[in-house]
Write a protein that holds these residues in place. Structure first.
Motif, PDB file in Angstrom:
ATOM      1  N   UNK A  44       7.606  -0.425 -13.996  1.00 51.21           N
ATOM      2  CA  UNK A  44       6.377   0.048 -13.361  1.00 51.21           C
ATOM      3  C   UNK A  44       5.561   0.913 -14.310  1.00 51.21           C
ATOM      4  N   UNK A  45       6.215   1.837 -14.976  1.00 51.71           N
ATOM      5  CA  UNK A  45       5.492   2.733 -15.892  1.00 51.71           C
ATOM      6  C   UNK A  45       4.917   1.962 -17.076  1.00 51.71           C
ATOM      7  N   UNK A  46       5.653   1.003 -17.585  1.00 54.09           N
ATOM      8  CA  UNK A  46       5.145   0.200 -18.696  1.00 54.09           C
ATOM      9  C   UNK A  46       3.904  -0.576 -18.278  1.00 54.09           C
ATOM     10  N   UNK A  47       3.927  -1.158 -17.080  1.00 55.50           N
ATOM     11  CA  UNK A  47       2.778  -1.903 -16.594  1.00 55.50           C
ATOM     12  C   UNK A  47       1.565  -0.992 -16.381  1.00 55.50           C
ATOM     13  N   UNK A  48       1.807   0.218 -15.907  1.00 58.05           N
ATOM     14  CA  UNK A  48       0.725   1.150 -15.649  1.00 58.05           C
ATOM     15  C   UNK A  48       0.039   1.580 -16.939  1.00 58.05           C
ATOM     16  N   UNK A  49       0.742   1.590 -18.050  1.00 59.43           N
ATOM     17  CA  UNK A  49       0.170   2.075 -19.295  1.00 59.43           C
ATOM     18  C   UNK A  49      -0.530   0.986 -20.095  1.00 59.43           C
ATOM     19  N   UNK A  50      -0.368  -0.242 -19.749  1.00 59.54           N
ATOM     20  CA  UNK A  50      -1.000  -1.341 -20.475  1.00 59.54           C
ATOM     21  C   UNK A  50      -2.425  -1.548 -19.953  1.00 59.54           C
ATOM     22  N   UNK A  51      -3.393  -1.315 -20.803  1.00 64.95           N
ATOM     23  CA  UNK A  51      -4.798  -1.439 -20.407  1.00 64.95           C
ATOM     24  C   UNK A  51      -5.148  -2.898 -20.140  1.00 64.95           C
ATOM     25  N   UNK A  52      -5.798  -3.129 -19.027  1.00 67.80           N
ATOM     26  CA  UNK A  52      -6.317  -4.449 -18.714  1.00 67.80           C
ATOM     27  C   UNK A  52      -5.330  -5.421 -18.100  1.00 67.80           C
ATOM     28  N   UNK A  53      -4.091  -5.039 -17.911  1.00 68.33           N
ATOM     29  CA  UNK A  53      -3.119  -5.962 -17.347  1.00 68.33           C
ATOM     30  C   UNK A  53      -3.306  -6.077 -15.832  1.00 68.33           C
ATOM     31  N   UNK A  54      -3.212  -7.284 -15.327  1.00 71.57           N
ATOM     32  CA  UNK A  54      -3.255  -7.540 -13.887  1.00 71.57           C
ATOM     33  C   UNK A  54      -1.848  -7.971 -13.462  1.00 71.57           C
ATOM     34  N   UNK A  55      -1.428  -7.490 -12.300  1.00 70.97           N
ATOM     35  CA  UNK A  55      -0.062  -7.762 -11.840  1.00 70.97           C
ATOM     36  C   UNK A  55      -0.094  -8.268 -10.412  1.00 70.97           C
ATOM     37  N   UNK A  56       0.660  -9.318 -10.144  1.00 70.64           N
ATOM     38  CA  UNK A  56       0.909  -9.760  -8.776  1.00 70.64           C
ATOM     39  C   UNK A  56       2.381  -9.543  -8.482  1.00 70.64           C
ATOM     40  N   UNK A  57       2.648  -8.734  -7.481  1.00 75.42           N
ATOM     41  CA  UNK A  57       4.012  -8.494  -7.026  1.00 75.42           C
ATOM     42  C   UNK A  57       4.273  -9.492  -5.910  1.00 75.42           C
ATOM     43  N   UNK A  58       5.259 -10.342  -6.065  1.00 79.72           N
ATOM     44  CA  UNK A  58       5.573 -11.358  -5.056  1.00 79.72           C
ATOM     45  C   UNK A  58       6.996 -11.142  -4.569  1.00 79.72           C
ATOM     46  N   UNK A  59       7.134 -10.981  -3.268  1.00 82.19           N
ATOM     47  CA  UNK A  59       8.457 -10.715  -2.707  1.00 82.19           C
ATOM     48  C   UNK A  59       8.435 -11.015  -1.214  1.00 82.19           C
ATOM     49  N   UNK A  60       9.605 -11.131  -0.632  1.00 78.35           N
ATOM     50  CA  UNK A  60       9.751 -11.317   0.807  1.00 78.35           C
ATOM     51  C   UNK A  60       9.673  -9.971   1.530  1.00 78.35           C
ATOM     52  N   UNK A  61       9.887  -8.889   0.806  1.00 75.79           N
ATOM     53  CA  UNK A  61       9.854  -7.540   1.384  1.00 75.79           C
ATOM     54  C   UNK A  61       8.423  -7.017   1.368  1.00 75.79           C
ATOM     55  N   UNK A  62       7.709  -7.243   2.448  1.00 69.53           N
ATOM     56  CA  UNK A  62       6.283  -6.914   2.495  1.00 69.53           C
ATOM     57  C   UNK A  62       5.986  -5.435   2.286  1.00 69.53           C
ATOM     58  N   UNK A  63       6.671  -4.568   2.993  1.00 70.83           N
ATOM     59  CA  UNK A  63       6.385  -3.131   2.895  1.00 70.83           C
ATOM     60  C   UNK A  63       6.670  -2.619   1.488  1.00 70.83           C
ATOM     61  N   UNK A  64       7.816  -2.994   0.936  1.00 75.62           N
ATOM     62  CA  UNK A  64       8.190  -2.528  -0.387  1.00 75.62           C
ATOM     63  C   UNK A  64       7.279  -3.110  -1.462  1.00 75.62           C
ATOM     64  N   UNK A  65       6.969  -4.383  -1.356  1.00 74.57           N
ATOM     65  CA  UNK A  65       6.091  -5.023  -2.335  1.00 74.57           C
ATOM     66  C   UNK A  65       4.686  -4.466  -2.297  1.00 74.57           C
ATOM     67  N   UNK A  66       4.170  -4.236  -1.097  1.00 75.33           N
ATOM     68  CA  UNK A  66       2.843  -3.646  -0.954  1.00 75.33           C
ATOM     69  C   UNK A  66       2.805  -2.239  -1.525  1.00 75.33           C
ATOM     70  N   UNK A  67       3.866  -1.468  -1.282  1.00 76.14           N
ATOM     71  CA  UNK A  67       3.937  -0.102  -1.807  1.00 76.14           C
ATOM     72  C   UNK A  67       3.979  -0.111  -3.335  1.00 76.14           C
ATOM     73  N   UNK A  68       4.724  -1.034  -3.914  1.00 78.38           N
ATOM     74  CA  UNK A  68       4.790  -1.125  -5.362  1.00 78.38           C
ATOM     75  C   UNK A  68       3.429  -1.493  -5.936  1.00 78.38           C
TER      76      UNK A  68
END
Length: 63
Positions: free
Chosen positions: A11-35
Motif C-alpha cells: 500500500x505504501x509503495x503504491x501511494x508513493x508512485x506518482x501517476x499510478x492507478x490501482x484497481x483493487x479487486x476482491x470478494x470482500x467488498x468492505x475491506x476492498x473499498x476501504x483499501x
C-alpha cells in the motif's frame, strides 16, 4: 484485514508512485473499498469473485 489486503508495504509503495492507478479487486467488498479509499483518488474497488464465472466480466467492464 487478512491476506493480500493487509500488506502495508505494498500500500505504501503504491501511494508513493506518482501517476499510478490501482484497481483493487476482491470478494470482500468492505475491506476492498476501504483499501481503495486508503490508497487515494487514483484507486478504486471492483467486486470480483473468481469462483463466479460472470464476476470477472463485471470487473473488466468497470475500467
Amino acid at each position: 484485514m487478512r491476506g493480500p489486503l493487509s500488506d502495508v508495504a505494498v500500500r505504501r509503495a503504491l501511494q508513493t508512485r506518482a501517476g499510478i492507478c490501482v484497481t483493487v479487486a476482491d470478494v470482500l467488498d468492505a475491506e476492498g473499498s476501504a483499501l481503495a479509499a486508503d490508497l487515494g483518488a487514483r484507486a478504486r474497488f471492483a467486486h470480483l469473485d473468481v469462483t463466479a464465472e460472470d464476476s470477472s466480466g463485471r470487473s473488466e467492464r468497470a475500467r
